[in-house]
Structure formats: structure tokens, C-alpha cells
Write an enzyme that holds these catalytic residues in place. Structure first.
Site, PDB file in Angstrom:
ATOM      1  N   HIS A   1      84.865 -50.032 -19.133  1.00 58.17           N
ATOM      2  CA  HIS A   1      85.641 -51.266 -19.302  1.00 58.17           C
ATOM      3  C   HIS A   1      85.227 -51.987 -20.597  1.00 58.17           C
ATOM      4  O   HIS A   1      86.055 -52.534 -21.306  1.00 58.17           O
ATOM      5  CB  HIS A   1      85.419 -52.222 -18.128  1.00 58.17           C
TER       6      HIS A   1
ATOM      7  N   GLN B   1      98.519 -43.317 -15.280  1.00 60.81           N
ATOM      8  CA  GLN B   1      98.745 -44.770 -15.247  1.00 60.81           C
ATOM      9  C   GLN B   1      99.201 -45.304 -16.606  1.00 60.81           C
ATOM     10  O   GLN B   1     100.193 -46.025 -16.709  1.00 60.81           O
ATOM     11  CB  GLN B   1      97.460 -45.468 -14.809  1.00 60.81           C
TER      12      GLN B   1
ATOM     13  N   SER C   1      83.180 -44.812 -13.618  1.00 61.18           N
ATOM     14  CA  SER C   1      84.183 -45.332 -12.692  1.00 61.18           C
ATOM     15  C   SER C   1      83.514 -46.311 -11.740  1.00 61.18           C
ATOM     16  O   SER C   1      82.337 -46.144 -11.389  1.00 61.18           O
ATOM     17  CB  SER C   1      84.777 -44.174 -11.880  1.00 61.18           C
TER      18      SER C   1
ATOM     19  N   ARG D   1      84.022 -46.490  -8.793  1.00 67.47           N
ATOM     20  CA  ARG D   1      83.776 -45.791  -7.529  1.00 67.47           C
ATOM     21  C   ARG D   1      82.464 -44.996  -7.542  1.00 67.47           C
ATOM     22  O   ARG D   1      81.988 -44.581  -6.486  1.00 67.47           O
ATOM     23  CB  ARG D   1      84.943 -44.847  -7.219  1.00 67.47           C
TER      24      ARG D   1
ATOM     25  N   LYS E   1      91.202 -42.637 -19.148  1.00 64.10           N
ATOM     26  CA  LYS E   1      90.676 -42.194 -17.847  1.00 64.10           C
ATOM     27  C   LYS E   1      91.796 -42.095 -16.816  1.00 64.10           C
ATOM     28  O   LYS E   1      91.829 -41.177 -15.994  1.00 64.10           O
ATOM     29  CB  LYS E   1      89.599 -43.190 -17.401  1.00 64.10           C
ATOM     30  N   ASP E   2      92.715 -43.072 -16.837  1.00 61.06           N
ATOM     31  CA  ASP E   2      93.851 -43.058 -15.904  1.00 61.06           C
ATOM     32  C   ASP E   2      95.092 -42.618 -16.680  1.00 61.06           C
ATOM     33  O   ASP E   2      95.930 -43.439 -17.055  1.00 61.06           O
ATOM     34  CB  ASP E   2      94.023 -44.446 -15.293  1.00 61.06           C
TER      35      ASP E   2
END
Ligand code: AMP
Length: 287
Positions: free
Chosen positions: A37, A155, A187, A189, A151-152
Site C-alpha cells: 500500500h 480489479q 497482502s 491476508r 497485485k489485483d
């Protein structure tokens, strides 16, 4: 850095900035922030006079209640990290500010040509939720530039389509994937990964590299098959490993016919679902 929770207070600040003709870079996130981020924040700061980050765990993009509830949240820690990177505004609204009862926030945009593959079938309604929240946040912030991560992949491809299709004035800037030393893509997660499984997580990166090394030698179907075999282990369950056209996200049959090829994968590691991707040919592009 100012932390704002209400749309009206954020807009009061941003209106002054816009009157001064300063450019605004916007980084939408769901929090549990990490260096991935922060790379978006850094790029935004380099390219804009003012940087706004939002933290909002968007309920409409979760198709599993459990995943939404378990999503890591730590606003104080996130705010400190953003502050230390020179972010100007943190917008951390409650759901009622993003989705006020009287406001129609659903977007009438057909994205079905992008959602029939990869994440789409596995997460019904997910991208509709992403389109809804990003559209709403863009409507609130009205930034010059929007920062999203490679990464996405699916998206940012869909959001880029939305910006073009709805003729929105914001420009999308896509930032490279930031990885841990062993190759695991950062991530939010990852903190939920079982400790004993963590050392094996570099397998995703290694398998994507295997695909990249073999794109000119082997057929697409044999690479995909071998990749799935490599990713299948005790406690590792691949959901897909797809080699697709980077623009259309359509499966590629013959690699010779595509100038922009990307491999995308989703793997369950214990009870955590990880996604990753790698560009096999061409450079990261949007159009
Ligand atoms: P999230 O909070 O997971 O919704 O992510 C917010 C933004 O950060 C998205 O545009 C992501 O693609 C981006 N992002 C997440 N992880 C990474 C990473 N490891 N490297 C670069 N960008 C990332």
C-alpha cells in the site's frame, strides 16, 4: 495528516485544495496496511500535490460473511503508517457515509465480459461490489489520479474499463507488486497465514516464474497443467492458474498471437485465499 470520517468534512477540505488547482492523488484501501500500500502512497506523493488514502472494508465486495468478519482491522496502526509516509488525508468512513440509505450507489455497467474468468466465478458479486465502492469513493474525492496495485490484476482492469466507459476524468496509475524477500506478494491476508505454512508460500511466486520461463517453450495448456500440479500440496489448494490476455482477460490458446500475456492464480493456503499474478510477456499496460 488529517483523519476524517464524514463525506462532508472531507469535501470541505478538498474543495479548498481544488480551488487552489492542486492535484489530488487517491489511494483506496481496505486497511491492514503494508509496504505494498505504501508504494501506492509514495507514487501518489511523487505525482500529486495532495494525497488522500481511504480505509473502508467494503461489505458489498465480500461474498463470504466469514471473510468480511475476519478481515484484519487496526485503524490506529494504519494511521501511524500513513502519517509516517506523508499522506495528507485519511478518509475512514463508516458504512452509512459510503452507502447512505437515500443514495443510489449501484452502478449500471456491464462488466460480465471481465467477470466470467478467474476471480469472477469464484467470487460472485465481488467485482460489482468493487465497481460500486470505487465509483462512490471517486465521486466523493474526485481525484486527478487513482492509484491501484497490479497485485489485483482483474480489479484494476475492470476499474480502468469503468473509467473509460463512464468517461470519468480520473486517470488510473497502476503500481508494481511489492513482495516479501521470498517472493510472497504482500497482502493484508498474510497475517492470517498459518505459521507452519508460511515458508512454503513462496511457491506461488516460483510457479509464476516457472510460467514466465516457459512461455516460449511450452504450450499454454501444459504450463497451466504443470502449474496446478506444482501448487497442489498438503494444505495448498489452487483454485485456478490462468494464462490470459492482459487487456481482455480472455484465455490464451496460442501464445504467439498475444503481445501482452499475464498469468493469474488463486490458491487456498490452509484457510487463507491468496492471489498473485505475473506478466509473462509485454509490459504492464492499460488502454
Ligand atoms: P486492498 O487494501 O487489499 O484492497 O488493496 C488496496 C490497494 O493496494 C489495491 O489497489 C491493491 O492492488 C494494492 N496492493 C495490495 N497489495 C499490494 C502489493 N503487494 N503490491 C502493490 N500493491 C498492492
Amino acid at each position: 495528516m488529517r483523519i476524517l470520517k464524514r463525506v462532508s468534512s472531507l469535501q470541505r477540505h478538498l474543495n479548498i485544495i481544488k480551488e487552489e488547482n492542486l492535484s489530488i492523488g487517491f489511494v483506496p484501501t481496505m486497511g491492514a496496511l503494508h509496504n505494498g500500500h505504501m508504494s501506492l502512497i509514495k507514487k501518489s506523493k511523487k505525482e500529486n500535490e495532495i494525497t488522500v488514502c481511504s480505509i473502508f472494508v467494503n461489505p458489498t465486495q465480500f461474498n463470504q460473511k466469514d471473510d468480511l468478519e475476519k478481515y484484519p482491522r487496526d485503524l490506529d496502526k494504519d494511521a501511524n503508517l500513513l502519517h509516517s509516509h506523508g499522506c495528507d488525508y485519511l478518509f475512514a468512513p463508516p458504512s452509512t457515509q459510503v452507502y447512505p440509505k437515500k443514495l443510489k450507489t449501484q452502478i449500471n455497467l456491464d462488466i460480465s465480459h471481465f467477470t466470467s474468468v478467474m476471480e469472477g466465478p469464484n467470487r460472485p458479486g465481488h467485482f460489482e461490489g468493487v465497481v460500486q465502492v470505487v465509483h462512490r469513493l471517486l465521486d466523493i474525492v474526485k481525484p486527478s489520479n487513482l492509484y491501484m496495485g497490479q497485485k489485483d490484476f482483474q480489479q484494476f482492469t475492470i476499474i480502468n474499463y469503468m473509467l473509460n466507459a463512464l468517461e470519468m476524468p480520473t486517470k488510473l496509475r497502476v503500481c508494481p507488486i511489492i513482495r516479501e524477500d521470498d517472493g510472497l506478494a504482500m497482502s493484508s491476508r498474510n497475517v492470517r497465514l498459518r505459521e507452519d505454512l508460511r515458508p512454503s508460500c513462496s511457491l506461488l511466486f516460483q510457479t509464476l516464474q516457472f510460467a514466465k520461463e516457459n512461455i516460449d517453450q511450452k504450450s499454454i495448456s501444459s504450463i497451466e497443467k504443470e502449474a496446478i500440479e506444482k501448487l497442489t500440496r498438503l494444505d495448498f489448494k489452487p483454485e485456478y492458474f490462468s494464462i490470459v490476455d492482459g487487456y481482455t482477460l480472455k484465455p490464451i490458446v496460442d501464445a504467439h498471437n498475444s503481445e501482452y500475456i499475464v498469468a493469474c492464480t488463486a490458491v487456498w493456503v490452509g484457510n487463507v485465499r491468496l492471489i498473485d499474478n505475473m506478466i509473462l510477456r509485454g509490459e504492464k499496460k492499460i488502454r
